[in-house]
Design an enzyme around this catalytic site. Structure first.
Site: not given
Length: 264
Positions: A74-75, A124, A128, A165, A214
């Site tokens: 992620d991210d 995603h 965020h 989250y 991540h």
């Protein structure tokens, strides 16, 4: 970024046209639903799936018959993603990347690399944001802006979505045009920032697991080679989320995928 330029010129880019329950890190998984993959001859443990005409439509092991795991990141994209792609290529492993739209705009070449290497791309959000805390219109803007950034970078839309989250309303989940992916195993790499702890957490899995990591943390990138080596030695195949699930459906939340029958 020099490595990115040299690597990118070699690669031939692939361009083809609820519940809001908080959890530290990226959230609480939704219930799992999946359809079985058509039977395929199992490949060697750790082997990657072969790309077909469209991203996500890939040949690979039958995860209902052999041990598979989906490593997800992620991210990103970020400054360490290029190194991660090198590691995954070395081990012939596939992964799924859930991208932040504003960073896709910063690193479009890396996103194209991810797709060209046979990895799966997911939305995603743009920045965020916690979708469960936004109005429906604001949540849709976060998702649509990220979709557009990914389309601009690669020429194709993302095939999955993961809410930041892990929080999302049931109505927003059902409204999604792609499957919504959570996870079964959170390595907490975002919290520990410790490669050894990330390795230990990532290896505490079972067939069909979706593992959360991540690629914006250097310690996570440092952990991946050992994760691939150790799990590969245990007979695991590293596949995308869609391969693990089989035929994921739009508007449905997933946290696990297929696995071989459990022996009594």
């Amino acid at each position: 970024m020099a490595s990115m330029v040299s690597r990118s010129t070699v690669l031939r880019f692939l361009v083809v046209p609820a519940l809001a329950l908080p959890l530290a890190g990226c959230g609480v998984p939704l219930s799992a639903h999946w359809q079985g993959l058509p039977a395929k001859a199992p490949s060697e443990p750790g082997a990657a799936a072969e790309s077909q005409d469209a991203p996500g439509a890939q040949e690979g092991p039958d995860c209902a018959e052999v041990k598979c795991v989906a490593l997800t990141f992620d991210d990103g994209p970020g400054p360490y993603t290029e190194s991660l792609l090198d590691v995954l290529d070395k081990h012939n492993a596939k992964a799924s990347f859930f991208l932040i739209g504003k960073d896709v705009a910063k690193y479009p070449d890396i996103v194209r690399e991810e797709l060209a290497s046979g990895h799966e791309i997911g939305n995603h959000t743009w920045s965020h944001q916690d979708l469960a805390k936004l109005s429906p219109a604001a949540a849709e803007r976060e998702l649509s802006k990220a979709d557009e950034a990914i389309k601009k970078a690669t020429g194709t839309a993302p095939t999955l979505m993961r809410p930041p989250y892990g929080t999302i309303t049931e109505s927003l989940t059902k409204a999604q045009p792609v499957p919504v992916v959570m996870w079964s195993d959170d390595t907490l790499d975002w919290k520990t920032r410790n490669a050894k702890k990330t390795v230990k957490a990532a290896e505490d899995i079972k067939p069909g697991s979706i593992v959360l990591m991540h690629d914006i943390h250097k310690s996570t990138i440092a952990a991946v080679p050992k994760i691939l080596e150790d799990l590969g030695a245990q007979g695991y195949h590293f596949v995308t989320v869609s391969q693990l699930i089989g035929e994921p459906k739009p508007g449905v939340g997933y946290k696990t995928g297929q696995h071989p029958p459990t022996k009594d």
